[in-house]
Design an enzyme around this catalytic site. Structure first.
Site, PDB file in Angstrom:
ATOM      1  N   SER A   1       0.822  -1.207   0.000  1.00 25.26           N
ATOM      2  CA  SER A   1       0.000   0.000   0.000  1.00 25.26           C
ATOM      3  C   SER A   1       0.856   1.257   0.000  1.00 25.26           C
ATOM      4  CB  SER A   1      -0.885   0.017   1.245  1.00 25.26           C
ATOM      5  OG  SER A   1      -0.070   0.231   2.390  1.00 25.26           O
TER       6      SER A   1
ATOM      7  N   GLY B   1       1.901   2.067   3.576  1.00 27.24           N
ATOM      8  CA  GLY B   1       3.002   1.208   4.010  1.00 27.24           C
ATOM      9  C   GLY B   1       4.317   1.611   3.364  1.00 27.24           C
TER      10      GLY B   1
ATOM     11  N   GLU C   1       6.836  -0.317  -4.499  1.00 29.06           N
ATOM     12  CA  GLU C   1       5.848  -0.266  -5.574  1.00 29.06           C
ATOM     13  C   GLU C   1       4.515  -0.185  -4.849  1.00 29.06           C
ATOM     14  OE1 GLU C   1       3.011  -1.428  -7.250  1.00 29.06           O
ATOM     15  OE2 GLU C   1       3.891  -3.296  -8.002  1.00 29.06           O
TER      16      GLU C   1
ATOM     17  N   CYS D   1      -1.574  -4.646  -9.141  1.00 27.62           N
ATOM     18  CA  CYS D   1      -1.020  -3.287  -9.185  1.00 27.62           C
ATOM     19  C   CYS D   1      -1.398  -2.608 -10.494  1.00 27.62           C
ATOM     20  CB  CYS D   1       0.500  -3.311  -9.110  1.00 27.62           C
ATOM     21  SG  CYS D   1       1.168  -4.632  -8.118  1.00 27.62           S
TER      22      CYS D   1
END
Lengths: 528, 528
Positions: B242, B245, B265, B302
């Protein structure tokens, strides 16, 4: 062209409205004319907006157009002639010969990047062709190139008024990558900066490029510098200067809504490891060379050898005595600014007062202002390992000998070293075992390892690394000298199944730029 | 080997002493055995110390040894057999076929990096030979190679329990570069992580490498993850997860005494640009493909296409109507965790309540727990440009159509987009002018541009970029998929005038590793 005191914002001379600054001749304390107007944040934003507007046009230039532009900058700097050296000498206290050499390096860097751009390997083109029959799934055509990051902020360095300032290595590599550049001039040499800035802006015009490709700003270091790095249009930063300055820019860049890369080359004490065999023969000659490197340019090089590990015992003593003798006959040279000279005096005072450190020798003060006497100190490896503060750079001609008893003590001291730009090993064939043990430790701590030489004098080439782990730089994955420096200002983009008529030139099937390209992972060289 | 609930610290099973965590089957809510012990900071430091101790030995391995090690990891993962898929399915709710495909990708990545290591171009060797007769000064021999950064912390990703977790892309590329790896497992699939971790640790032993080359830790996400990134022995971080995060890890890394690179990422809404010509022929087929990409894997990619720009007017309406019809027949699939399903529900609620946004269609909930009905929404380009919150990723199967009137409105909306992993253009020959205008804008915002396809399904190859400007990733200069990913974990070092007997193999005159090397700036290919 005369020195006017104006910033150059996208090709236009603009007088900064936020106060004034004058250069000071550090050799005399004399204030030099004209005054330079310092830009407001609104004026700064005119520069960043113009850079952003210029970016797409500039990055789309062909290799030939971009290379010719870089060469034109070099030609224009050459054409400034004697005025550049005269003003540079007055502003920095550096001797004319040094500035002429530095101009040669600056011009050489620009021409090297022109060659890099023409050759095109920096685009790193990769093509994975479609495999329509692949099982279990077909592969579509995917191509990759590197594109420039966007407008780059470059900070002029006090100690390289030409080679690391307005049209220095950061500017040359960013322009070569296809990034517009905004230079925040160093306030210690504004006239030198303006002369070079005029030459660069003229090259932009003569190359029919958008004016926003280059701006030169005079401004208060902290506020304008921070505002420049915080500006959302800026996409990367090049800086050479103090650790405090570099860390402040890193923090600003990391705190932006969109964090950006900062390439800050900050501080290094450039340890030298004198192995026993290397001083067995002629300790005096080596000691003389060391003092030459230590005091060159008043010691104001990022690669100044400020720390020398010397074996205990008589050969080590002989080396140190010879260095002390050599230093005593050295006169101080004019330092770049009264502030730098003052900081050096402070640093030397702290070193002299540190536990377990003793002064070995002192030279003589120079004839000018701000030309303090160079100094040498000594301590033990044990004390060095226990005293992290002894690793703080004292920018100028001051060196610290660290005496070690054996390879184990040397290894411990080395393991405790912070990141450095360079490490130097003085070595003779009998030292092979010690050198083998030292090498992997040094690799983990430095950007350049050199043998039987001195770290000052950084070759501008393809294999050079002028970088290293923090705090030597902010980003050990890069170099600020040499052709690899162009990679700092690029990022990869891939193009999947893009129709032939829309592919950028470097990725087209017929390879109009005649690039070496990587096909399915293997390089096909076309030009070499 | 059975699943034990133990971490693997440098080859040894260690039960974490700081609490326990169990996996939950998201399809049923069932708690899965065994419990996994969570490591304390002291246990974590055992892993980082072992990694640091292993680094010099591991990075000195020959290409053949390192490549064979990577291949052995792949073989060992293959040898786990059906248990891996069974446990993976129970822990993630992902179908067996998807997990088998992902295992194939994971193994394929490891084998690709083995080939990269054998080929050796990643070492980027450059040699500038001595020029003793150069004027005005001789040039000494300078050679450059890239070395690994040091121990790397890798965070397992919830949505790729194999390909971006224990032995996934970050681990494979870091090991290929020569970096020991410490994986912080994702607590949603600890059993899957342990099975792969055992396979990897066995490959370390079978390859006679130091045990510290690999550790796998179970721990509380925030505290252990932060402690790992803050550990001074860790020199780089790989993360997929996330935005919150990733940003937390970036802050910790930047605040260390020695800041380190973080490759996070994070989030992307992967805009799709449907140009008018592309839906003139068969809007229904395109709409069906879109819904397939949007709902694949419960939308938990993603590269999920969460944003679709569609022209106003009847052909655009037809496309949207067809997509709505297609979505209504889609059942929800089990999401990875109750937390992820809950966050998706929250995001969808906010989207539904946002000004100027209306719901277009809703699928049906799936038969399991945590399988909400996919959704489609719509808004205008004007409203989208005015509402930055509409750019927040809703991780899962929810899409937003943005209706645009003309190329100018599309350009404005595109200029306002944040950084993205991908941008997709649906295009027919009549759209050429619009596509030409769009392309440079997209290049500045994304890592991969694709035409007439869908962004899900990321090819692992040499030309792939799975990266992009912030906030898609923390470092746009890199990719986390494909062979270029190895460069993330390296830095250049140069060797000046180093005696032949001390030069590392890749730099020796006789080129024992048969590398392509750059001589005075030009590539000599020896092997291709």
């Amino acid at each position: 062209m005369p020195i006017t005191g104006n910033s150059i914002i996208a090709g236009t001379p603009v007088n900064g409205t936020d106060g004034e600054v004058n250069a000071i001749n550090p050799a005399t304390g004399e204030k030099l004319e004209p005054a330079f107007g310092m830009v407001s944040v609104a004026q700064l934003e005119d520069a960043t907006k113009a850079a952003e507007a210029a970016f797409d046009t500039y990055r789309a230039t062909s290799p030939e157009v971009r290379a010719a532009f870089l060469e034109r900058i070099a030609d224009n700097i050459e054409a400034i002639g004697a005025e550049l050296t005269e003003r540079g000498t007055a502003e920095t206290g550096l001797p004319a010969g040094r500035l002429e050499g530095e101009r040669g390096r600056t011009i050489g860097q620009l021409r090297m990047f022109a060659a890099v751009v023409r050759q095109g390997d920096h685009l790193q083109v990769r093509i994975d062709p479609a495999q329509p029959d692949r099982k279990p799934a077909a592969r579509v055509d995917i191509r990759q190139r590197h594109i420039p990051l966007g407008p780059v902020a470059v900070f002029g360095a006090s100690n390289f008024p030409l080679a690391f300032s307005t049209a220095g290595g950061d500017t040359a590599s960013a322009l070569a990558a296809g990034c517009p550049v905004i230079v925040k001039a160093h306030n210690a040499h504004p006239g030198t900066a303006e002369l070079v800035g005029q030459a660069l802006a003229k090259a932009v015009k003569d190359s029919d490029l958008p004016d926003g490709v280059f701006s030169l700003l005079f401004g208060a270091g902290r506020s304008v510098g921070q505002a420049l790095v915080a500006d959302p249009r800026i996409k990367a930063v090049g800086f050479t200067g103090s650790q405090a300055g570099g860390i402040a820019l890193m923090k600003t860049a990391a705190a932006r809504p969109e964090p950006i890369p900062v390439y800050a080359e900050m501080s290094s004490i450039n340890p030298v490891f004198v192995l026993p065999g290397a001083i067995a023969d002629d300790a005096a000659a080596l000691a003389g060379d060391f003092v030459g490197s230590l005091t060159m340019g008043a010691g104001q090089f990022c690669t100044n050898p400020g720390l020398v590990f010397v074996p205990e015992g008589t050969t080590g003593d002989a080396f140190i005595n010879a260095a002390a003798g050599s230093l005593r006959s050295c006169a101080g040279q004019t330092m770049l600014t009264p502030g730098i000279a003052g900081a050096w005096e402070e640093g030397v005072k702290e070193l002299a007062a540190a536990d377990g450190v003793e002064q070995v020798a002192e030279g003589t003060p120079g004839a000018t202002e701000n030309a303090p006497a160079p100094r040498l100190f000594s301590t033990t490896a044990e004390n060095f390992a226990a005293s992290p503060r002894l690793q703080e750079e004292v920018f100028g001609a001051a060196g610290l000998f660290v005496r070690y008893s054996d390879a184990a003590e040397l290894a411990t001291a080395t393991e405790n070293l912070q990141g450095q730009l360079t490490a130097t090993v003085h070595y003779a064939p009998g030292d092979e075992a010690a050198a083998r043990e030292l090498l992997p430790v040094l690799e983990r701590r430095v950007g350049r390892i050199l043998f039987n030489g001195w770290p000052t004098g950084v070759e501008v080439g393809h294999a050079m690394v002028h970088g290293g782990p923090f705090p030597a730089t902010s980003d050990s994955r890069s170099t600020s000298v040499g052709s690899l420096a162009i990679h700092r200002f690029q990022r990869p983009v891939s193009y999947q199944n893009v129709p032939a008529e829309l592919l950028p030139e470097p990725l087209q099937d017929n390879n109009p730029w005649k690039l070496n390209r990587r096909l399915d992972g293997s390089v096909e060289t076309l030009k070499d």
